[in-house]
Design an enzyme around this catalytic site. Structure first.
Site, short mmCIF file in Angstrom:
data_model
loop_
_atom_site.label_atom_id
_atom_site.label_comp_id
_atom_site.label_asym_id
_atom_site.label_seq_id
_atom_site.Cartn_x
_atom_site.Cartn_y
_atom_site.Cartn_z
N GLU A 207 -19.34 -2.24 -33.11
CA GLU A 207 -19.49 -0.89 -33.68
C GLU A 207 -19.05 -0.83 -35.14
OE1 GLU A 207 -17.46 -1.75 -31.26
OE2 GLU A 207 -15.44 -1.25 -31.91
N HIS B 197 -24.09 3.55 -29.78
CA HIS B 197 -22.68 3.28 -29.54
C HIS B 197 -21.94 4.60 -29.76
CE1 HIS B 197 -18.69 1.58 -29.65
NE2 HIS B 197 -19.17 0.42 -29.28
N LYS C 145 -11.71 -1.84 -19.76
CA LYS C 145 -10.44 -1.71 -20.51
C LYS C 145 -10.27 -0.32 -21.11
CE LYS C 145 -12.44 -3.18 -24.90
NZ LYS C 145 -12.62 -4.23 -25.89
C1 CAP Z 1 -16.71 -4.12 -25.86
C2 CAP Z 1 -16.85 -3.41 -27.19
C3 CAP Z 1 -17.49 -2.07 -27.07
C4 CAP Z 1 -16.86 -1.17 -26.03
C5 CAP Z 1 -17.12 0.29 -26.39
C6 CAP Z 1 -15.50 -3.27 -27.87
O1 CAP Z 1 -16.15 -5.37 -26.12
O2 CAP Z 1 -17.66 -4.16 -28.06
O3 CAP Z 1 -17.41 -1.48 -28.36
O4 CAP Z 1 -17.50 -1.43 -24.82
O5 CAP Z 1 -16.60 1.10 -25.36
O6 CAP Z 1 -15.53 -3.34 -29.09
O7 CAP Z 1 -14.54 -3.01 -27.17
P1 CAP Z 1 -15.59 -6.20 -24.86
P2 CAP Z 1 -17.61 1.97 -24.46
O8 CAP Z 1 -16.78 -6.48 -23.97
O9 CAP Z 1 -15.01 -7.45 -25.46
O10 CAP Z 1 -14.58 -5.35 -24.20
O11 CAP Z 1 -18.62 1.00 -23.95
O12 CAP Z 1 -16.71 2.55 -23.40
O13 CAP Z 1 -18.19 2.99 -25.36
MG MG Z 2 -17.31 -2.95 -29.75
#
Ligand code: CAP
Ligand code: MG
Length: 415
Positions: A180, A269, A310
């Site tokens: 992101e 995202h 997480k």
């Molecule tokens: C996941 C991730 C995503 C999160 C966003 C991170 O990485 O790239 O941005 O999933 O949360 O930066 O944490 P991991 P959500 O797979 O290494 O955890 O999907 O809840 O919006």
């Molecule tokens: Mg991410």
């Protein structure tokens, strides 16, 4: 002339018209307010009233909202559709999630849910593809589509990023996704990343015989996002990724309009959503953010892992169900489950949210003891086994990469 005051915005016997936007709020009245007083103030401030009694000519009240139901701390407010500029998400949110979020008449207020009338909903473009991406872009059958994000989330050079992508694609994953906060930084400039990644993608497609794609993050100011989307389309990529909350809804609507011409799918995202939806008593629910995203026209949206990953999630299952639901024929949105996932969590995830989803693992792929290629194989193996109804521990018996991932992470939920 007629005087309008707060009480005029409360009518508990009122039945909303089908043409009205009906919003459900959770409110905690200020200490010196009761629910009726607080509810009327919410309806007033979010439509066309204010704190002072106003002398107005009669027709003005046609735009007034009505607090029409109170149930404990929940109130329902009906808004005449003439109050809104059709097709403008900023203006609608300036009404239903604007000043009222800070008004002293309530200690807390949360916009929980909206029932969108046809005239308002269909004034938006909605998704161009929705969940049909699974079989219109990929040939995923009834398995979830798979994605990974290179980690560390930023800092890799373009060459390192592209190498990770090549290994993930050839290891069996469908989508490479930018993180992101990776956009156009000196260590990994947008255009070089685009051109080099698509070159690697084409190579991986040739080697695997499978369709592969790339969620490149075009997040920037509105005009720059449009320029980047054009470049993405020129390179023959199928998607753009947008951080929809930090770019803002008006920019998302602009990108959506251009993506109609370019035939590009939008991956949303939701970074920063937790500023609104994490505190249960205040803000805007993820359910409403998902509704905004669908109307504005994203095709894929992160909606959480049903509490397996997480990050704190709310009602992933209910939100996903709404995203699939009929909305005047508007395309649905493909939920993306992500955040702390790894191969060992795939069966439980699918058990909770089904297979009409995308699944993303960053750390859960690149943290594999044998590296990205093996991590991608393990993640895809877990998805294939689960989609075929095979226990992943059995499947791992002759899929060593999956076995190694299960030995390392089991089915634990990282924090
Ligand atoms: C996941 C991730 C995503 C999160 C966003 C991170 O990485 O790239 O941005 O999933 O949360 O930066 O944490 P991991 P959500 O797979 O290494 O955890 O999907 O809840 O919006
Ligand atoms: Mg991410």
């Amino acid at each position: 002339m007629t005087g309008i005051k707060y009480e005029d915005f409360l009518d508990l016997g009122y039945e909303p018209a089908d043409s009205e936007l009906v919003c459900d709020f959770y409110i905690e009245p200020a200490h010196d307010m009761n629910m009726e007083e607080a509810a009327s103030r919410v309806a007033s401030e979010s439509s066309n009233g204010t704190w002072a009694e106003l002398q107005v000519d009669g027709s003005i009240t046609d735009l007034s909202a009505t607090a029409c139901d109170i149930d404990g701390n929940h109130i329902t407010v009906a808004y005449p559709d003439a109050l809104f500029e059709k097709g403008s998400m900023p203006q609608i949110l300036s009404c239903i999630a604007g000043n009222i979020m800070g008004m002293k008449a309530v200690d807390n207020i949360r916009l929980l849910d909206c029932e969108w009338p046809e005239a308002i909903a269909t004034s938006f473009m909605g998704p161009q593809f929705g969940s049909s991406v699974r079989n219109e872009i990929f040939d995923a059958g009834d398995r979830p589509i798979t994605a990974t994000v290179p980690k560390p989330k930023v800092g890799l050079s373009t060459d390192q990023h592209v190498q990770v992508g090549y290994e993930a694609w050839t290891g069996g994953l469908d989508l490479l996704k930018d993180d992101e906060n990776l956009t156009d930084q000196d260590f990994n400039p947008f255009e070089k990343r685009l051109y080099d990644s698509i070159e690697a993608r084409d190579k991986a497609e040739e080697e695997t015989g499978e369709k592969k794609s790339y969620l490149i993050n075009i997040t920037a100011d509105g005009d720059e996002m449009l320029r980047r989307a054009e470049l993405v389309a020129d390179e023959g990529c199928e998607y753009v990724m947008v951080d929809v909350v930090t770019t803002g809804w008006a920019a998302v609507q602009q990108v959506r309009e251009l993506c109609e011409d370019l035939g590009l799918a939008i991956h949303a995202h939701r970074a920063m959503h937790a500023a609104f939806d994490r505190v249960e008593e205040h803000g805007v629910s993820m359910r409403v953010i998902a509704q905004i995203c669908r109307l504005c026209g994203v095709d894929q949206l992160h909606t959480g892992t049903a509490d397996l990953g997480k990050l704190a999630n709310e009602d992933t299952v209910g939100i996903n169900e709404w995203m699939y639901s009929d909305l005047y024929g508007m395309n649905d949105v493909l939920p993306m489950a992500s955040g702390g996932l790894h191969p060992g969590l795939v069966p439980e995830l699918v058990d909770r949210v089904g297979t009409n989803i995308g699944v993303q693992a960053g750390g859960g792929v690149h943290g594999h003891p044998d590296g990205t290629y093996a991590g991608a194989k393990a993640f895809r193996q877990a998805v294939d086994a689960t989609a075929e109804g095979i226990d992943i521990h059995e499947y791992a018996a002759d899929h060593p990469e999956l076995q190694t991932a299960l030995d390392k992470w089991g089915t634990e939920t990282p924090r």
